[in-house]
Design a protein around this motif. Structure first.
Motif, PDB file in Angstrom:
ATOM      1  N   SER B  94       0.836  -1.212   0.000  1.00  0.00           N
ATOM      2  CA  SER B  94       0.000   0.000   0.000  1.00  0.00           C
ATOM      3  C   SER B  94       0.867   1.257   0.000  1.00  0.00           C
ATOM      4  O   SER B  94       0.582   2.229  -0.705  1.00  0.00           O
ATOM      5  N   THR B 104      -5.090   3.984  -4.735  1.00  0.00           N
ATOM      6  CA  THR B 104      -5.220   2.746  -3.961  1.00  0.00           C
ATOM      7  C   THR B 104      -6.169   3.038  -2.801  1.00  0.00           C
ATOM      8  O   THR B 104      -6.252   4.188  -2.341  1.00  0.00           O
ATOM      9  N   PRO B 105      -6.912   2.062  -2.324  1.00  0.00           N
ATOM     10  CA  PRO B 105      -7.882   2.352  -1.258  1.00  0.00           C
ATOM     11  C   PRO B 105      -7.202   2.948  -0.018  1.00  0.00           C
ATOM     12  O   PRO B 105      -6.070   2.567   0.321  1.00  0.00           O
ATOM     13  N   THR B 107      -5.961   3.457   3.502  1.00  0.00           N
ATOM     14  CA  THR B 107      -5.557   2.389   4.416  1.00  0.00           C
ATOM     15  C   THR B 107      -4.861   2.978   5.626  1.00  0.00           C
ATOM     16  O   THR B 107      -4.094   3.931   5.503  1.00  0.00           O
ATOM     17  N   GLN B 170      -8.806  -0.991   5.887  1.00  0.00           N
ATOM     18  CA  GLN B 170      -8.908  -0.390   4.558  1.00  0.00           C
ATOM     19  C   GLN B 170     -10.342   0.021   4.272  1.00  0.00           C
ATOM     20  O   GLN B 170     -11.279  -0.652   4.692  1.00  0.00           O
ATOM     21  N   THR B 247      -8.978   1.739  -8.948  1.00  0.00           N
ATOM     22  CA  THR B 247      -8.099   1.780  -7.791  1.00  0.00           C
ATOM     23  C   THR B 247      -7.352   0.454  -7.763  1.00  0.00           C
ATOM     24  O   THR B 247      -7.920  -0.596  -8.070  1.00  0.00           O
ATOM     25  N   HIS B 249      -5.681  -2.281  -5.647  1.00  0.00           N
ATOM     26  CA  HIS B 249      -5.628  -2.655  -4.230  1.00  0.00           C
ATOM     27  C   HIS B 249      -4.454  -3.550  -3.890  1.00  0.00           C
ATOM     28  O   HIS B 249      -4.100  -3.664  -2.727  1.00  0.00           O
ATOM     29  N   GLU B 250      -3.839  -4.166  -4.893  1.00  0.00           N
ATOM     30  CA  GLU B 250      -2.762  -5.086  -4.543  1.00  0.00           C
ATOM     31  C   GLU B 250      -1.944  -5.445  -5.769  1.00  0.00           C
ATOM     32  O   GLU B 250      -2.444  -5.501  -6.880  1.00  0.00           O
TER      33      GLU B 250
END
Lengths: 59, 290
Positions: B94, B104-105, B107, B170, B247, B249-250
Motif C-alpha cells: 500500500s 489505492t484504497p 488504508t 482499509q 483503484t 488494491h494489490e
C-alpha cells in the motif's frame, strides 16, 4: 482421454489412476477420499499425503 | 537457456510453465526448496550454471529468504527480492502504491484494539480488515458493525502471530461485483480478466467466475505504474473499478495464472516464457541459447 497410470493411494492403500505425465512435486487428488496427494517419485511412482495448507501460502 | 524453478508444489501454473520451457528446448532444473539448504557464502549445487531462477515458492517466507540468497549469490531471479519484499506485505504494498501516486484504497494500520477501533469508526461501515501477510482471500473481514469490529479485533489479537496484531484497516470499495486481475511483465500486460462473485471477495481461489477483460489506456497506465512501484517483474496487478477510474488494491508477486489462461485467448505460459527468455538474455548479455 489423457493417458493414466496407477499408483497406490497412501491413505487407503488402494490403487488409483493418475495422469501419466505427472512429475515430482505435483499434487493429485485421491479419487476415494478427495485428499491431496503429492508425487514424491515417478520411478517407481510414489504418492504421499500432501502437506497441510499453511498460512503464508499462495497468491 | 537453463532455468531453475524454485517450488514446493507443482501446481497447474508451474506445470504450464515447465511444459512451455521444455517444449522450447530449454533446460529446466526443478529446485524443491524443502530439500535445499542456503549457505550465506556458497550457493547450493542445484543452482549451478542456471541463467535465471524463477521463484514459484508457495510459501511467502521461503520466497522472501530464497530470493535474498539468490541476490547475494548474484544469480538473476524473477521476481527479485525487492519486489517479493514489497508484494508479500500488504503494508509495504500500500505504501509503495501511494508513494507512486497510484490510486489505492485508503488504508491505515493500528497496533492496538482501541486504536484500530478508532480507525474503523473514522472509516465508517463497512470497512475491511486484512492480514498484513496472506493470500487467497483468507482471514479477510468485511466489517459492518461496531460489535463485529470488536469481535474480529479481539480474535485477531489472540491468533498468536505478532503480524495479526498489526491491524490493517482499509476503506471498503464499492465495486461492480467484480475486480480485475492483470498479469503483467515489467508493467506490460499479458492478459487481464474480471473475477466476479456475489460474495464481496472475488478471488478466483474463492470460486469467483472469470472472464477476459479488455484493458483501456488508463488501466494500462496504472498497471505500468503499479509494477514500477514494486520493482517490476512477473506480477498480478489487482484493480477495482470505481466508476470514473480504477483503484489498485494489490500487486501479487508469485502470481497464479491458470484461471487467466483458461479465460483468455492469449497463450499465457508462452507469453511468460517469452519474457523469461528476454530476462535471461539481459542477465547473460547473450541470446537465450536453446
Amino acid at each position: 482421454m489423457a493417458a493414466t497410470i496407477t499408483a497406490e493411494d497412501p491413505l487407503t492403500g488402494e490403487e488409483i489412476e493418475i495422469p501419466a505425465d505427472v512429475e515430482v512435486g505435483e499434487i493429485v487428488d485421491s479419487p476415494a477420499t478427495g485428499a491431496e496427494l503429492e508425487v514424491v517419485s515417478v520411478d517407481p511412482i510414489t504418492l504421499e499425503e500432501a502437506p497441510e495448507l499453511e498460512e503464508d501460502w499462495g497468491e | 537457456m537453463k532455468v531453475g524453478l524454485l517450488y514446493s508444489r507443482i501446481r497447474r501454473d508451474e506445470k504450464l510453465l515447465l511444459t512451455e520451457l521444455r517444449e522450447r528446448g530449454h533446460e529446466v532444473e526443478k529446485i524443491d526448496v524443502r530439500a535445499e539448504q542456503f549457505n550465506i557464502a556458497e550457493p547450493p549445487e542445484s543452482i549451478d550454471g542456471v541463467d535465471l531462477v524463477v521463484d514459484r515458492c508457495l510459501a511467502t517466507s521461503r520466497s522472501l529468504y530464497t530470493t535474498q540468497f539468490l541476490d547475494a549469490y548474484d544469480i538473476p531471479v524473477v521476481n527479485g527480492a525487492e519486489t517479493a519484499d514489497i508484494c508479500a506485505d500488504k503494508v509495504k504494498n500500500s505504501l509503495a502504491l501511494e508513494r507512486a501516486g497510484v490510486p489505492t484504497p485508503n488504508t491505515e494500520i493500528a497496533y492496538t484494539v482501541d486504536s484500530a477501533m478508532e480507525t474503523i469508526e473514522e472509516f465508517g461501515y463497512p470497512c475491511v480488515l486484512k492480514p498484513v501477510v496472506g493470500s487467497w482471500g483468507r482471514l479477510m473481514a468485511k466489517v459492518e458493525t461496531p460489535s463485529a469490529a470488536e469481535a474480529i479485533l479481539e480474535h485477531k489479537a489472540t491468533l498468536g502471530h505478532y503480524q495479526h496484531k498489526v491491524f490493517y484497516v482499509q476503506e471498503f470499495v464499492e465495486k461492480p461485483g467484480r475486480d480485475i486481475r492483470v498479469l503483467a511483465v515489467d508493467g506490460e500486460p499479458i492478459a487481464a480478466m474480471t473475477r466476479s462473485s456475489d460474495h464481496w471477495l472475488t478471488n478466483a481461489a474463492k470460486g469467483g467466475t472469470v472472464e477476459e477483460f479488455e484493458l483501456d489506456d488508463r488501466a494500462r497506465e496504472l498497471v505500468a505504474a503499479a509494477s514500477d512501484a514494486v520493482g517490476g517483474g512477473l506480477l498480478g496487478v489487482d484493480l477495482m473499478e470505481t466508476g470514473s477510474d480504477y483503484t489498485v488494491h494489490e500487486v501479487n508477486h508469485t502470481v497464479e495464472f491458470k484461471a487467466l489462461n483458461d479465460a483468455v485467448d492469449v497463450d499465457v505460459p508462452a507469453a511468460v516464457v517469452d519474457w523469461l527468455e528476454s530476462k535471461a538474455e539481459q542477465a547473460t548479455g547473450t541470446e537465450a541459447a536453446v
